[in-house]
Design an enzyme around this catalytic site. Structure first.
Site, PDB file in Angstrom:
ATOM      1  N   LYS A 127      35.712  30.368  30.719  1.00 58.33           N
ATOM      2  CA  LYS A 127      36.013  30.800  32.092  1.00 58.33           C
ATOM      3  C   LYS A 127      34.709  31.388  32.645  1.00 58.33           C
ATOM      4  CE  LYS A 127      38.809  34.407  34.372  1.00 58.33           C
ATOM      5  NZ  LYS A 127      40.121  34.218  35.009  1.00 58.33           N
ATOM      6  N   ARG A 146      48.548  41.458  34.263  1.00 63.04           N
ATOM      7  CA  ARG A 146      48.210  42.531  35.206  1.00 63.04           C
ATOM      8  C   ARG A 146      49.458  43.279  35.626  1.00 63.04           C
ATOM      9  NH1 ARG A 146      43.812  39.110  38.915  1.00 63.04           N
ATOM     10  NH2 ARG A 146      42.971  38.095  37.081  1.00 63.04           N
ATOM     11  N   GLU A 156      48.503  30.048  34.415  1.00 66.69           N
ATOM     12  CA  GLU A 156      48.108  31.259  33.691  1.00 66.69           C
ATOM     13  C   GLU A 156      48.867  32.431  34.311  1.00 66.69           C
ATOM     14  OE1 GLU A 156      43.788  31.752  33.990  1.00 66.69           O
ATOM     15  OE2 GLU A 156      44.095  33.903  34.055  1.00 66.69           O
TER      16      GLU A 156
HETATM   17  C1  3PG Z   1      40.962  35.540  38.047  1.00 68.66           C
HETATM   18  O1  3PG Z   1      41.350  36.376  37.258  1.00 68.66           O
HETATM   19  O2  3PG Z   1      40.562  34.441  37.667  1.00 68.66           O
HETATM   20  C2  3PG Z   1      40.859  35.897  39.488  1.00 68.66           C
HETATM   21  O3  3PG Z   1      41.567  37.028  39.809  1.00 68.66           O
HETATM   22  C3  3PG Z   1      41.187  34.782  40.409  1.00 68.66           C
HETATM   23  O4  3PG Z   1      40.399  35.005  41.487  1.00 68.66           O
HETATM   24  P1  3PG Z   1      40.865  34.672  42.954  1.00 68.66           P
HETATM   25  O5  3PG Z   1      42.037  35.548  43.234  1.00 68.66           O
HETATM   26  O6  3PG Z   1      39.660  34.978  43.802  1.00 68.66           O
HETATM   27  O7  3PG Z   1      41.248  33.210  42.997  1.00 68.66           O
END
Ligand code: 3PG
Length: 211
Positions: free
Chosen positions: A128, A44, A40
């Site tokens: 999700k 951002r 993915e």
């Molecule tokens: C996401 O968007 O799923 C998160 O930013 C991932 O979270 P993590 O950086 O704590 O793994």
């Protein structure tokens, strides 16, 4: 359209933040080397669309998707670039409906029953669960599975190599997501061996538990 099961087949969906589209292909290849078959790339950064396009064109074995899609415009950009699946941190009906029209797999983010009910109305069966560890992790997933036995989750947010096994051991978990195997620092320092090694450890753990 790919099924979520196809997208999440290796059990781990990395959440990738790329500042420069030049990093996209070597990152995708490193993830593949570690057994990860879908990634993915998040909206951002300004490099998201070009990064997705590069992976779609140059690494055909990788199922490339778009993450952090928070509006319909980004959804269109993602699909135009070749994204095969869309992930959103939240539940937005406009995005869900438009993704269905564009025939692209969509995973909305949820933490509450009401958000799940919105998704169910549109035929979503795999959500999700974000931010997982901040919203009760497995304990909350187990509680949500009571009224919603038909759904599965891809938890992300605070998951890493040390706690992923707990999630893999729960049948309601389709896969886990996260950035621990491909952090911004690893990408910035071109640590592609490190990305491959952490990816392999994560996919090996999934195989060990799920077979
Ligand atoms: C996401 O968007 O799923 C998160 O930013 C991932 O979270 P993590 O950086 O704590 O793994």
């Amino acid at each position: 359209m790919l099924t979520v099961e196809q997208v999440a087949a290796c059990g781990v969906v990395p959440v990738v933040v790329l500042e420069d589209a030049e990093q996209a292909v070597p990152t995708a290849k490193a993830l593949l080397k570690g057994g990860i078959t879908a990634m993915e790339i998040t909206f951002r950064t300004a490099a998201a669309k070009a990064s997705i396009a590069r992976v779609a064109a140059e690494v055909p074995q990788m199922i490339v998707g778009a993450g952090t899609v928070v509006n319909v415009e980004q959804l269109h950009d993602a699909v135009e670039a070749g994204a095969k699946f869309i992930v959103s941190p939240g539940t937005d009906e406009d995005i869900i409906v438009e993704a269905a029209k564009l025939d692209v797999t969509m995973m909305p983010g949820v933490v509450t029953p009401s958000e799940i009910m919105v998704g169910l109305k549109h035929g979503i069966r795999v959500f999700k669960f974000f931010p997982a560890e901040s919203f009760g992790g497995l304990k909350t997933i187990k509680a949500l599975s009571g009224p919603f036995p038909q759904i599965k989750f891809i938890p992300t947010g605070g998951i890493n190599q040390n706690n992923a096994a707990d999630y893999f051991n729960n049948a309601k978990i389709q896969a886990v997501g996260g950035s621990w195997m491909v952090t911004k620092d690893m990408v910035a320092s071109a640590d592609f061996e490190g990305i491959a090694a952490k990816s392999k450890a994560a996919t090996d753990l999934f195989k060990e538990i799920r077979g």
